[in-house]
Design a protein around this motif. Structure first.
Motif, PDB file in Angstrom:
ATOM      1  N   ALA A 111       3.725  29.355 -34.065  1.00  0.00           N
ATOM      2  CA  ALA A 111       2.669  28.469 -33.549  1.00  0.00           C
ATOM      3  C   ALA A 111       3.062  27.041 -33.892  1.00  0.00           C
ATOM      4  CB  ALA A 111       1.331  28.818 -34.201  1.00  0.00           C
ATOM      5  N   VAL A 112       2.568  26.118 -33.078  1.00  0.00           N
ATOM      6  CA  VAL A 112       2.840  24.703 -33.341  1.00  0.00           C
ATOM      7  C   VAL A 112       1.596  23.892 -32.988  1.00  0.00           C
ATOM      8  CG1 VAL A 112       3.874  24.270 -31.035  1.00  0.00           C
ATOM      9  CG2 VAL A 112       4.517  22.820 -32.964  1.00  0.00           C
ATOM     10  N   SER A 113       1.402  22.789 -33.687  1.00  0.00           N
ATOM     11  CA  SER A 113       0.353  21.851 -33.303  1.00  0.00           C
ATOM     12  C   SER A 113       0.766  20.465 -33.781  1.00  0.00           C
ATOM     13  CB  SER A 113      -1.003  22.235 -33.924  1.00  0.00           C
ATOM     14  OG  SER A 113      -2.004  21.364 -33.442  1.00  0.00           O
ATOM     15  N   VAL A 114       0.684  19.494 -32.876  1.00  0.00           N
ATOM     16  CA  VAL A 114       1.087  18.124 -33.231  1.00  0.00           C
ATOM     17  C   VAL A 114      -0.051  17.157 -32.917  1.00  0.00           C
ATOM     18  CG1 VAL A 114       2.784  16.284 -32.884  1.00  0.00           C
ATOM     19  CG2 VAL A 114       3.520  18.666 -32.753  1.00  0.00           C
ATOM     20  N   GLU A 115      -0.473  16.427 -33.912  1.00  0.00           N
ATOM     21  CA  GLU A 115      -1.456  15.334 -33.789  1.00  0.00           C
ATOM     22  C   GLU A 115      -2.744  15.746 -33.072  1.00  0.00           C
ATOM     23  OE1 GLU A 115      -1.056  12.748 -35.505  1.00  0.00           O
ATOM     24  OE2 GLU A 115       1.060  12.248 -35.658  1.00  0.00           O
ATOM     25  N   SER A 116      -3.215  16.953 -33.354  1.00  0.00           N
ATOM     26  CA  SER A 116      -4.434  17.402 -32.684  1.00  0.00           C
ATOM     27  C   SER A 116      -5.521  17.830 -33.661  1.00  0.00           C
ATOM     28  CB  SER A 116      -4.120  18.577 -31.743  1.00  0.00           C
ATOM     29  OG  SER A 116      -5.279  19.011 -31.079  1.00  0.00           O
ATOM     30  N   LEU A 117      -5.130  18.342 -34.835  1.00  0.00           N
ATOM     31  CA  LEU A 117      -6.114  19.014 -35.694  1.00  0.00           C
ATOM     32  C   LEU A 117      -6.796  18.087 -36.706  1.00  0.00           C
ATOM     33  CD1 LEU A 117      -4.077  22.260 -35.862  1.00  0.00           C
ATOM     34  CD2 LEU A 117      -6.533  22.215 -35.400  1.00  0.00           C
ATOM     35  N   HIS A 118      -6.541  16.782 -36.593  1.00  0.00           N
ATOM     36  CA  HIS A 118      -7.133  15.866 -37.580  1.00  0.00           C
ATOM     37  C   HIS A 118      -8.553  15.431 -37.185  1.00  0.00           C
ATOM     38  CE1 HIS A 118      -4.828  13.406 -34.683  1.00  0.00           C
ATOM     39  NE2 HIS A 118      -5.911  12.637 -34.719  1.00  0.00           N
ATOM     40  N   HIS A 119      -9.193  16.229 -36.329  1.00  0.00           N
ATOM     41  CA  HIS A 119     -10.550  15.885 -35.896  1.00  0.00           C
ATOM     42  C   HIS A 119     -11.601  16.856 -36.418  1.00  0.00           C
ATOM     43  CE1 HIS A 119      -7.898  14.361 -32.537  1.00  0.00           C
ATOM     44  NE2 HIS A 119      -8.562  13.272 -32.842  1.00  0.00           N
ATOM     45  N   PHE A 120     -11.201  17.789 -37.290  1.00  0.00           N
ATOM     46  CA  PHE A 120     -12.113  18.901 -37.595  1.00  0.00           C
ATOM     47  C   PHE A 120     -12.319  19.103 -39.094  1.00  0.00           C
ATOM     48  CE2 PHE A 120      -9.839  19.585 -33.601  1.00  0.00           C
ATOM     49  CZ  PHE A 120     -10.917  19.450 -32.741  1.00  0.00           C
ATOM     50  N   ASN A 172     -26.611  14.888 -31.056  1.00  0.00           N
ATOM     51  CA  ASN A 172     -26.893  16.061 -31.910  1.00  0.00           C
ATOM     52  C   ASN A 172     -26.507  17.361 -31.211  1.00  0.00           C
ATOM     53  OD1 ASN A 172     -28.888  16.161 -30.069  1.00  0.00           O
ATOM     54  ND2 ASN A 172     -30.525  15.541 -31.468  1.00  0.00           N
ATOM     55  N   ASP A 173     -25.538  17.249 -30.236  1.00  0.00           N
ATOM     56  CA  ASP A 173     -25.060  18.483 -29.614  1.00  0.00           C
ATOM     57  C   ASP A 173     -23.850  18.986 -30.415  1.00  0.00           C
ATOM     58  OD1 ASP A 173     -22.893  16.897 -28.924  1.00  0.00           O
ATOM     59  OD2 ASP A 173     -23.626  16.505 -26.909  1.00  0.00           O
ATOM     60  N   ASN A 174     -23.281  20.109 -29.961  1.00  0.00           N
ATOM     61  CA  ASN A 174     -22.137  20.667 -30.695  1.00  0.00           C
ATOM     62  C   ASN A 174     -20.808  20.352 -30.030  1.00  0.00           C
ATOM     63  OD1 ASN A 174     -23.489  21.800 -32.863  1.00  0.00           O
ATOM     64  ND2 ASN A 174     -24.123  23.546 -31.606  1.00  0.00           N
ATOM     65  N   GLU A 175     -20.810  19.329 -29.182  1.00  0.00           N
ATOM     66  CA  GLU A 175     -19.566  18.968 -28.484  1.00  0.00           C
ATOM     67  C   GLU A 175     -18.610  18.282 -29.466  1.00  0.00           C
ATOM     68  OE1 GLU A 175     -18.832  18.602 -24.937  1.00  0.00           O
ATOM     69  OE2 GLU A 175     -20.764  19.018 -24.015  1.00  0.00           O
ATOM     70  N   PHE A 176     -17.312  18.255 -29.101  1.00  0.00           N
ATOM     71  CA  PHE A 176     -16.344  17.535 -29.927  1.00  0.00           C
ATOM     72  C   PHE A 176     -16.301  16.076 -29.462  1.00  0.00           C
ATOM     73  CE2 PHE A 176     -14.342  21.864 -29.718  1.00  0.00           C
ATOM     74  CZ  PHE A 176     -14.674  22.211 -31.012  1.00  0.00           C
ATOM     75  N   TYR A 177     -16.402  15.164 -30.413  1.00  0.00           N
ATOM     76  CA  TYR A 177     -16.273  13.739 -30.120  1.00  0.00           C
ATOM     77  C   TYR A 177     -14.994  13.222 -30.751  1.00  0.00           C
ATOM     78  CZ  TYR A 177     -20.826  13.863 -28.106  1.00  0.00           C
ATOM     79  OH  TYR A 177     -21.869  14.157 -27.268  1.00  0.00           O
ATOM     80  N   HIS A 178     -14.374  12.254 -30.077  1.00  0.00           N
ATOM     81  CA  HIS A 178     -13.119  11.749 -30.616  1.00  0.00           C
ATOM     82  C   HIS A 178     -13.376  10.777 -31.745  1.00  0.00           C
ATOM     83  CE1 HIS A 178      -9.521   9.317 -31.093  1.00  0.00           C
ATOM     84  NE2 HIS A 178      -8.938  10.482 -30.925  1.00  0.00           N
ATOM     85  N   TYR A 179     -13.073  11.219 -32.943  1.00  0.00           N
ATOM     86  CA  TYR A 179     -13.099  10.334 -34.109  1.00  0.00           C
ATOM     87  C   TYR A 179     -12.191  10.992 -35.142  1.00  0.00           C
ATOM     88  CZ  TYR A 179     -14.599   7.111 -37.649  1.00  0.00           C
ATOM     89  OH  TYR A 179     -14.599   6.128 -38.620  1.00  0.00           O
ATOM     90  N   ASP A 180     -11.253  10.233 -35.682  1.00  0.00           N
ATOM     91  CA  ASP A 180     -10.285  10.846 -36.595  1.00  0.00           C
ATOM     92  C   ASP A 180     -10.915  11.150 -37.947  1.00  0.00           C
ATOM     93  OD1 ASP A 180      -8.453  10.577 -34.612  1.00  0.00           O
ATOM     94  OD2 ASP A 180      -7.349   8.912 -35.521  1.00  0.00           O
ATOM     95  N   THR A 181     -10.879  12.427 -38.330  1.00  0.00           N
ATOM     96  CA  THR A 181     -11.390  12.836 -39.644  1.00  0.00           C
ATOM     97  C   THR A 181     -10.309  13.693 -40.329  1.00  0.00           C
ATOM     98  OG1 THR A 181     -12.497  14.654 -38.484  1.00  0.00           O
ATOM     99  CG2 THR A 181     -13.875  12.777 -39.119  1.00  0.00           C
TER     100      THR A 181
END
Ligand code: SAM
Length: 216
Positions: A111-120, A172-181
């Motif tokens: 598996a691979v992931s690049v620059e995607s998982l820093h939002h969760f 207050n929905d459960n959608e993903f919003y773009h903000y780096d966390t």
């Protein structure tokens, strides 16, 4: 204003590759480096979480042109750009969230992931990483290249700011919003271990972007 994750990337598709390669520290090196850690066996199966327009896959196909890729991304436009680049490749592209996609058991060589998982959050990642580990064949690995928080204080600050912005904007929905966390590397490793990966090796870093290799 916070933007929904899929809309954020749709709007930035034009010039996206150039932006990533010229503006993100180390990108000229971390895409080929990440690809170099994936299996070289012809026809092997790889899952890419948040594949975007396929920058990591472009490097990987240079090494392993017959690899079979399952790519998951929220943005249809990013996936269209990816398909157009790799018309002759074996691709299974899924437009949707990797949190909602079934991966299967023991089906991928890596598996691979690049620059995607820093939002969760850690909680979101724990379940995802457990499912991802299960989807790997024995001996498989997950190569994660992502951007990490430089301290626990900064990590907390990112999550607090996101919560504040959502409150201010009445979201207050459960959608993903773009903000780096981003989590710290130490917290990311703790979640990966908790999810069942047997060994995690921190390989290299370019500023805040690190490559981790996680063994099933
Ligand atoms: C910064 S881009 C990275 C794309 C590609 N890996 C690269 O390095 O160029 C992040 C990608 O992750 C995708 N993404 C974010 N959250 C996602 C989710 N929950 N499920 C699937 N894709 C997601 C976005 O749509 C976007 O294409």
């Amino acid at each position: 204003m916070l933007e929904k994750m899929s809309e954020f990337f749709e709007k930035r598709l034009s010039g996206y590759d150039e932006h990533m390669l010229s503006e993100i520290e180390g990108a000229g090196e971390f895409y080929p480096y990440t690809a170099s850690l994936l299996p070289k066996r012809p026809g092997c199966t790889i899952i890419d979480l948040g594949c975007g327009t396929g920058l990591e896959l472009e490097e990987y196909f240079k090494i392993n042109p017959t690899a079979k890729i399952t790519g998951i991304d929220l943005s249809e436009a990013m996936l269209k750009a990816l398909s157009a680049k790799f018309e002759d490749k074996e691709l299974n592209l899924i437009c949707g969230s990797y949190f909602d996609t079934e991966f299967g058991n023991s089906v991928f060589d890596a598996a691979v992931s690049v620059e995607s998982l820093h939002h969760f959050t850690k909680e979101q990642k724990l379940k995802l990483y457990h499912r991802l580990k299960e989807s790997l064949k024995p001996g498989g690995c997950f190569v994660l290249t992502d951007y990490f928080a430089e301290s626990e204080e900064l990590e907390a600050e990112y999550f607090n700011t996101l919560a504040l912005l959502k409150k201010e904007q009445g979201i207050n929905d459960n959608e993903f919003y773009h903000y780096d966390t981003p989590l710290t590397v130490e917290h990311e490793i703790a979640v990966l271990k908790q999810a069942g990966f047997s060994e995690i090796n921190v390989k290299r870093n370019w500023g805040a972007t690190y490559t981790l290799v996680c063994l099933r």
